[in-house]
Design a protein around this motif. Sequence first.
Motif, PDB file in Angstrom:
ATOM      1  N   GLU A  80     -27.479 -20.608  13.372  1.00  0.00           N
ATOM      2  CA  GLU A  80     -26.957 -19.475  12.608  1.00  0.00           C
ATOM      3  C   GLU A  80     -25.856 -18.838  13.438  1.00  0.00           C
ATOM      4  N   LEU A  81     -24.634 -18.899  12.915  1.00  0.00           N
ATOM      5  CA  LEU A  81     -23.454 -18.547  13.704  1.00  0.00           C
ATOM      6  C   LEU A  81     -22.508 -17.639  12.935  1.00  0.00           C
ATOM      7  N   PRO A  82     -21.652 -16.904  13.649  1.00  0.00           N
ATOM      8  CA  PRO A  82     -20.767 -15.945  12.989  1.00  0.00           C
ATOM      9  C   PRO A  82     -19.557 -16.559  12.289  1.00  0.00           C
ATOM     10  N   SER A  83     -19.185 -17.796  12.641  1.00  0.00           N
ATOM     11  CA  SER A  83     -17.987 -18.383  12.027  1.00  0.00           C
ATOM     12  C   SER A  83     -17.989 -19.904  12.159  1.00  0.00           C
ATOM     13  N   ARG A  84     -17.144 -20.531  11.355  1.00  0.00           N
ATOM     14  CA  ARG A  84     -16.977 -21.986  11.436  1.00  0.00           C
ATOM     15  C   ARG A  84     -16.374 -22.377  12.792  1.00  0.00           C
ATOM     16  N   THR A  85     -15.511 -21.552  13.322  1.00  0.00           N
ATOM     17  CA  THR A  85     -14.907 -21.820  14.634  1.00  0.00           C
ATOM     18  C   THR A  85     -15.979 -21.909  15.708  1.00  0.00           C
ATOM     19  N   VAL A  86     -16.922 -20.994  15.691  1.00  0.00           N
ATOM     20  CA  VAL A  86     -18.025 -21.015  16.659  1.00  0.00           C
ATOM     21  C   VAL A  86     -18.913 -22.232  16.395  1.00  0.00           C
ATOM     22  N   ALA A  87     -19.120 -22.570  15.130  1.00  0.00           N
ATOM     23  CA  ALA A  87     -19.922 -23.752  14.798  1.00  0.00           C
ATOM     24  C   ALA A  87     -19.274 -25.013  15.352  1.00  0.00           C
ATOM     25  N   ILE A  88     -17.969 -25.105  15.279  1.00  0.00           N
ATOM     26  CA  ILE A  88     -17.258 -26.267  15.835  1.00  0.00           C
ATOM     27  C   ILE A  88     -17.465 -26.335  17.347  1.00  0.00           C
ATOM     28  N   GLU A  89     -17.449 -25.194  18.004  1.00  0.00           N
ATOM     29  CA  GLU A  89     -17.683 -25.165  19.461  1.00  0.00           C
ATOM     30  C   GLU A  89     -19.076 -25.702  19.794  1.00  0.00           C
ATOM     31  N   TRP A  90     -20.092 -25.274  19.034  1.00  0.00           N
ATOM     32  CA  TRP A  90     -21.453 -25.766  19.268  1.00  0.00           C
ATOM     33  C   TRP A  90     -21.566 -27.252  18.951  1.00  0.00           C
ATOM     34  N   ALA A  91     -20.937 -27.685  17.855  1.00  0.00           N
ATOM     35  CA  ALA A  91     -20.966 -29.106  17.492  1.00  0.00           C
ATOM     36  C   ALA A  91     -20.324 -29.953  18.584  1.00  0.00           C
ATOM     37  N   ALA A  92     -19.272 -29.442  19.196  1.00  0.00           N
ATOM     38  CA  ALA A  92     -18.615 -30.169  20.296  1.00  0.00           C
ATOM     39  C   ALA A  92     -19.538 -30.282  21.505  1.00  0.00           C
ATOM     40  N   LYS A  93     -20.295 -29.228  21.788  1.00  0.00           N
ATOM     41  CA  LYS A  93     -21.255 -29.291  22.900  1.00  0.00           C
ATOM     42  C   LYS A  93     -22.311 -30.354  22.633  1.00  0.00           C
ATOM     43  N   ILE A  94     -22.801 -30.396  21.397  1.00  0.00           N
ATOM     44  CA  ILE A  94     -23.816 -31.387  21.035  1.00  0.00           C
ATOM     45  C   ILE A  94     -23.219 -32.789  21.056  1.00  0.00           C
ATOM     46  N   ALA A  95     -21.989 -32.933  20.579  1.00  0.00           N
ATOM     47  CA  ALA A  95     -21.318 -34.235  20.600  1.00  0.00           C
ATOM     48  C   ALA A  95     -21.175 -34.744  22.040  1.00  0.00           C
ATOM     49  N   ALA A  96     -20.812 -33.863  22.944  1.00  0.00           N
ATOM     50  CA  ALA A  96     -20.680 -34.268  24.348  1.00  0.00           C
ATOM     51  C   ALA A  96     -22.032 -34.684  24.919  1.00  0.00           C
ATOM     52  N   ALA A  97     -23.063 -33.924  24.609  1.00  0.00           N
ATOM     53  CA  ALA A  97     -24.397 -34.236  25.121  1.00  0.00           C
ATOM     54  C   ALA A  97     -24.928 -35.545  24.558  1.00  0.00           C
ATOM     55  N   CYS A  98     -24.744 -35.762  23.255  1.00  0.00           N
ATOM     56  CA  CYS A  98     -25.285 -36.951  22.591  1.00  0.00           C
ATOM     57  C   CYS A  98     -24.354 -38.164  22.692  1.00  0.00           C
ATOM     58  N   ARG A  99     -23.154 -37.924  23.172  1.00  0.00           N
ATOM     59  CA  ARG A  99     -22.149 -38.984  23.320  1.00  0.00           C
ATOM     60  C   ARG A  99     -21.777 -39.624  21.994  1.00  0.00           C
ATOM     61  N   CYS A 100     -21.774 -38.814  20.933  1.00  0.00           N
ATOM     62  CA  CYS A 100     -21.305 -39.281  19.626  1.00  0.00           C
ATOM     63  C   CYS A 100     -20.853 -38.081  18.801  1.00  0.00           C
ATOM     64  N   SER A 101     -19.935 -38.332  17.891  1.00  0.00           N
ATOM     65  CA  SER A 101     -19.433 -37.272  17.013  1.00  0.00           C
ATOM     66  C   SER A 101     -20.565 -36.694  16.174  1.00  0.00           C
ATOM     67  N   GLN A 102     -20.383 -35.449  15.803  1.00  0.00           N
ATOM     68  CA  GLN A 102     -21.377 -34.742  14.993  1.00  0.00           C
ATOM     69  C   GLN A 102     -20.760 -34.345  13.664  1.00  0.00           C
ATOM     70  N   GLU A 103     -21.560 -34.384  12.622  1.00  0.00           N
ATOM     71  CA  GLU A 103     -21.120 -33.917  11.305  1.00  0.00           C
ATOM     72  C   GLU A 103     -21.516 -32.454  11.175  1.00  0.00           C
ATOM     73  N   LEU A 104     -20.586 -31.641  10.731  1.00  0.00           N
ATOM     74  CA  LEU A 104     -20.824 -30.205  10.584  1.00  0.00           C
ATOM     75  C   LEU A 104     -20.786 -29.844   9.102  1.00  0.00           C
ATOM     76  N   ARG A 105     -21.842 -29.203   8.642  1.00  0.00           N
ATOM     77  CA  ARG A 105     -21.907 -28.752   7.249  1.00  0.00           C
ATOM     78  C   ARG A 105     -22.384 -27.305   7.220  1.00  0.00           C
ATOM     79  N   GLU A 106     -21.881 -26.583   6.256  1.00  0.00           N
ATOM     80  CA  GLU A 106     -22.228 -25.175   6.105  1.00  0.00           C
ATOM     81  C   GLU A 106     -23.213 -25.016   4.956  1.00  0.00           C
ATOM     82  N   PHE A 107     -24.266 -24.240   5.173  1.00  0.00           N
ATOM     83  CA  PHE A 107     -25.213 -23.961   4.107  1.00  0.00           C
ATOM     84  C   PHE A 107     -24.635 -22.883   3.197  1.00  0.00           C
ATOM     85  N   TYR A 108     -24.863 -23.073   1.927  1.00  0.00           N
ATOM     86  CA  TYR A 108     -24.504 -22.071   0.932  1.00  0.00           C
ATOM     87  C   TYR A 108     -25.419 -20.870   1.124  1.00  0.00           C
TER      88      TYR A 108
END
Length: 113
Positions: A80-108
């Motif tokens: 649960e995050l304040p913006s898509r920009t912050v979500a991208i930052e978290w997704a990048a951290k997870i991508a680096a940790a998992c060594r693969c790209s992450q798919e980012l989707r927003e809940f309605y």
Amino acid sequence: MTKFLISFPASAMHVPAEDMAAVSEAAHAVIREAKAAGVYVFGGGINAEVASTMVAADASCTTETYPQTTEFDGGFCVLELPSRTVAIEWAAKIAAACRCSQELREFYFDPES
């Protein structure tokens, strides 16, 4: 605050067996960071060893699935995050940790959920 799904299919991870412990620790470190930041909602990995069950409105069950989800596996988390920009930052951290790209989707947003 908006909830975001960050996920990847199991087939996206191309990590040598000898590196899996390090990848697991790195991924868990990011999740611990998200929990400490108060943005973690839930997450986990889909158990590919257990078949999916299609449940109808009359509670009847079959082992079929929707065609587009026949290979639904891998890992995910909801933050649960304040913006898509912050979500991208978290997704990048997870991508680096998992060594693969992450798919980012927003809940309605649904005020009743």
